[in-house]
Design a protein around this motif. Structure first.
Motif, mmCIF file in Angstrom:
data_model
loop_
_atom_site.group_PDB
_atom_site.id
_atom_site.type_symbol
_atom_site.label_atom_id
_atom_site.label_comp_id
_atom_site.label_asym_id
_atom_site.label_seq_id
_atom_site.Cartn_x
_atom_site.Cartn_y
_atom_site.Cartn_z
ATOM 1 N N GLY A 194 -16.359 -19.909 -2.260
ATOM 2 C CA GLY A 194 -16.775 -20.276 -3.607
ATOM 3 C C GLY A 194 -16.198 -19.421 -4.714
ATOM 4 O O GLY A 194 -16.578 -19.579 -5.878
ATOM 5 N N GLN A 195 -15.281 -18.511 -4.378
ATOM 6 C CA GLN A 195 -14.672 -17.657 -5.389
ATOM 7 C C GLN A 195 -13.149 -17.691 -5.241
ATOM 8 O O GLN A 195 -12.631 -17.923 -4.155
ATOM 9 C CB GLN A 195 -15.136 -16.204 -5.243
ATOM 10 N N ARG A 196 -12.463 -17.429 -6.316
ATOM 11 C CA ARG A 196 -11.011 -17.281 -6.257
ATOM 12 C C ARG A 196 -10.702 -15.801 -6.052
ATOM 13 O O ARG A 196 -11.169 -14.952 -6.814
ATOM 14 C CB ARG A 196 -10.361 -17.803 -7.530
ATOM 15 N N VAL A 197 -9.933 -15.503 -5.018
ATOM 16 C CA VAL A 197 -9.639 -14.113 -4.680
ATOM 17 C C VAL A 197 -8.139 -13.841 -4.809
ATOM 18 O O VAL A 197 -7.307 -14.675 -4.463
ATOM 19 C CB VAL A 197 -10.115 -13.766 -3.245
ATOM 20 N N TRP A 198 -7.819 -12.678 -5.344
ATOM 21 C CA TRP A 198 -6.434 -12.214 -5.409
ATOM 22 C C TRP A 198 -6.029 -11.819 -3.994
ATOM 23 O O TRP A 198 -6.636 -10.945 -3.380
ATOM 24 C CB TRP A 198 -6.357 -11.023 -6.356
ATOM 25 N N PHE A 199 -5.003 -12.471 -3.439
ATOM 26 C CA PHE A 199 -4.720 -12.315 -2.014
ATOM 27 C C PHE A 199 -3.213 -12.351 -1.792
ATOM 28 O O PHE A 199 -2.632 -13.397 -1.501
ATOM 29 C CB PHE A 199 -5.413 -13.437 -1.226
ATOM 30 N N ASN A 200 -2.586 -11.208 -1.951
ATOM 31 C CA ASN A 200 -1.142 -11.108 -1.750
ATOM 32 C C ASN A 200 -0.761 -9.639 -1.609
ATOM 33 O O ASN A 200 -1.596 -8.751 -1.733
ATOM 34 C CB ASN A 200 -0.375 -11.766 -2.907
ATOM 35 N N GLN A 201 0.533 -9.405 -1.368
ATOM 36 C CA GLN A 201 1.027 -8.035 -1.299
ATOM 37 C C GLN A 201 2.223 -7.832 -2.233
ATOM 38 O O GLN A 201 3.119 -7.039 -1.959
ATOM 39 C CB GLN A 201 1.409 -7.662 0.139
ATOM 40 N N ALA A 202 2.219 -8.549 -3.345
ATOM 41 C CA ALA A 202 3.329 -8.421 -4.288
ATOM 42 C C ALA A 202 3.499 -6.982 -4.747
ATOM 43 O O ALA A 202 4.621 -6.468 -4.846
ATOM 44 C CB ALA A 202 3.095 -9.341 -5.489
ATOM 45 N N ASN A 203 2.393 -6.304 -5.046
ATOM 46 C CA ASN A 203 2.462 -4.927 -5.542
ATOM 47 C C ASN A 203 2.970 -3.965 -4.480
ATOM 48 O O ASN A 203 3.645 -2.980 -4.785
ATOM 49 C CB ASN A 203 1.089 -4.475 -6.040
ATOM 50 N N LEU A 204 2.664 -4.228 -3.207
ATOM 51 C CA LEU A 204 3.083 -3.333 -2.139
ATOM 52 C C LEU A 204 4.534 -3.590 -1.736
ATOM 53 O O LEU A 204 5.308 -2.659 -1.504
ATOM 54 C CB LEU A 204 2.151 -3.491 -0.937
ATOM 55 N N PHE A 205 4.931 -4.857 -1.656
ATOM 56 C CA PHE A 205 6.302 -5.197 -1.282
ATOM 57 C C PHE A 205 7.296 -4.873 -2.395
ATOM 58 O O PHE A 205 8.457 -4.582 -2.112
ATOM 59 C CB PHE A 205 6.402 -6.692 -0.950
ATOM 60 N N HIS A 206 6.856 -4.937 -3.633
ATOM 61 C CA HIS A 206 7.781 -4.782 -4.749
ATOM 62 C C HIS A 206 8.449 -3.404 -4.703
ATOM 63 O O HIS A 206 7.820 -2.395 -4.361
ATOM 64 C CB HIS A 206 7.054 -4.953 -6.080
ATOM 65 N N ALA A 207 9.721 -3.382 -5.072
ATOM 66 C CA ALA A 207 10.499 -2.144 -4.998
ATOM 67 C C ALA A 207 9.902 -1.027 -5.849
ATOM 68 O O ALA A 207 10.142 0.153 -5.581
ATOM 69 C CB ALA A 207 11.937 -2.411 -5.423
ATOM 70 N N SER A 208 9.113 -1.362 -6.862
ATOM 71 C CA SER A 208 8.509 -0.338 -7.715
ATOM 72 C C SER A 208 7.485 0.509 -6.975
ATOM 73 O O SER A 208 7.080 1.568 -7.469
ATOM 74 C CB SER A 208 7.847 -0.991 -8.932
ATOM 75 N N SER A 209 7.037 0.064 -5.783
ATOM 76 C CA SER A 209 6.096 0.863 -5.002
ATOM 77 C C SER A 209 6.790 2.066 -4.356
ATOM 78 O O SER A 209 6.131 2.991 -3.882
ATOM 79 C CB SER A 209 5.426 0.014 -3.918
ATOM 80 N N LEU A 210 8.127 2.054 -4.343
ATOM 81 C CA LEU A 210 8.896 3.187 -3.842
ATOM 82 C C LEU A 210 8.968 4.275 -4.908
ATOM 83 O O LEU A 210 8.875 4.003 -6.109
ATOM 84 C CB LEU A 210 10.318 2.751 -3.481
ATOM 85 N N SER A 211 9.157 5.514 -4.473
ATOM 86 C CA SER A 211 9.381 6.582 -5.444
ATOM 87 C C SER A 211 10.726 6.341 -6.125
ATOM 88 O O SER A 211 11.646 5.776 -5.518
ATOM 89 C CB SER A 211 9.371 7.944 -4.753
ATOM 90 N N PRO A 212 10.879 6.746 -7.379
ATOM 91 C CA PRO A 212 12.117 6.468 -8.114
ATOM 92 C C PRO A 212 13.377 6.963 -7.409
ATOM 93 O O PRO A 212 14.401 6.274 -7.407
ATOM 94 C CB PRO A 212 11.903 7.191 -9.448
#
Length: 295
Positions: A194-212
């Motif tokens: 009955g709720q809409r849930v944010w359900f993905n790993q875009a933030n983790l897979f995205h290259a910005s999750s790596l140290s610069p």
């Protein structure tokens, strides 16, 4: 103790399977404290509550099998944070329930924060939700010299097995001189209970999750197409930096963390709650098992 988002209520928890299931359905996550750190007892608990454990397939992070049903948590360096995520939400299939066992608690840090996935969705700016209406495109480049090899990720030595898996799960694949590249599309959110849930790993897979510094080195050596993991909007366009920052802010606001004690078991509804890992010092050993749902 039962946990949900930023709210928690202390109760006397016993290994009553019925009560654990009821609490999980109500709150999305349950912490049992004062138990044993024995792996065999943990596996029996998992089977009693969740049924037959799942195999860890289509792997995205390094883990070690402790038994056929129990794995180490992601083996990243202690100083690294693991961003909030729902387990295997990048895949067509994912576990319904996660079980964490604290065998050795870190000297400092090392918490496994959880966040209410419905709260995360509500906290996101409308523009970010609109950007992600078309879902997420995940790309992976498997090679033997960095990240996971395709053999480890897909748990096979046979390229044909990989091709069959990719075709079955709607993944594009390309064999390269270095190994394998894949690309596939998944929704960014789901409707659940009955709720809409944010359900993905875009933030983790995205290259910005790596140290610069690591990002710059990988880009210089392999280029964008050769990054071990990356994520894009559903139409293939880059994810705006401000969207990623908004996602992190929503997770931060919706998350709750507690210090592990040896013998703790945390049971998590994988669609109701995201989880992550905080940096730590000293030794830390947390084990994980997964099931399709509750029995």
């Amino acid at each position: 103790m039962e946990l949900m988002g930023n709210e928690h209520t202390t109760i006397a928890v016993t290994p009553d399977v019925g009560r654990i299931r009821e609490s999980l359905t109500e709150h999305g996550a349950v912490l049992l404290r004062g138990g044993s750190a024995d792996v065999d007892e943990f596996e029996r608990f998992v089977r009693n509550v969740g049924g037959e454990p799942l195999k860890y397939t289509e792997r995205s992070t390094p883990r070690t099998s402790v038994t056929d049903a129990v794995y180490t948590s992601t083996e990243y360096p202690a100083e690294v944070s693991i961003p909030m995520h729902n387990e295997a939400s990048y895949s067509e299939t994912w576990p319904g329930v996660l079980f964490f066992l604290s065998v050795t608690a870190a000297e400092t840090g090392g918490a496994t924060p959880i966040a209410d996935s419905a709260a995360v969705y509500r906290l996101l700016p409308e523009l970010v939700r609109e950007h992600f209406e078309g879902g997420v495109v995940y790309t992976r480049s498997f090679r033997s010299d960095i990240g996971l090899s395709w053999q480890e990720a897909f748990q096979t030595e046979d390229p044909t097995d990989v091709e069959v898996y990719c075709k079955k799960h709607n993944q594009e694949f390309e064999w390269t001189a270095d190994g394998l590249r894949t690309r596939h599309h998944r929704p960014a959110y789901q409707d659940y209970r009955g709720q809409r849930v944010w359900f993905n790993q875009a933030n983790l897979f995205h290259a910005s999750s790596l140290s610069p510094d690591i990002y710059e080195t990988l880009m210089e050596v392999y280029g964008e197409d050769g990054l071990p993991r990356n994520a894009y909007l559903g139409d293939g366009s880059p994810i705006p930096a401000e969207d990623l920052e908004a996602i992190k802010t929503a997770y931060d606001e919706a998350s709750f963390a507690f210090p592990w004690e040896p013998g703790d078991i945390l049971v998590v509804d994988n669609m109701r709650c995201a989880h992550g890992r905080q940096p730590f010092t000293g030794k830390r050993r947390t084990l994980v098992s997964m099931t399709a749902g509750l029995i």
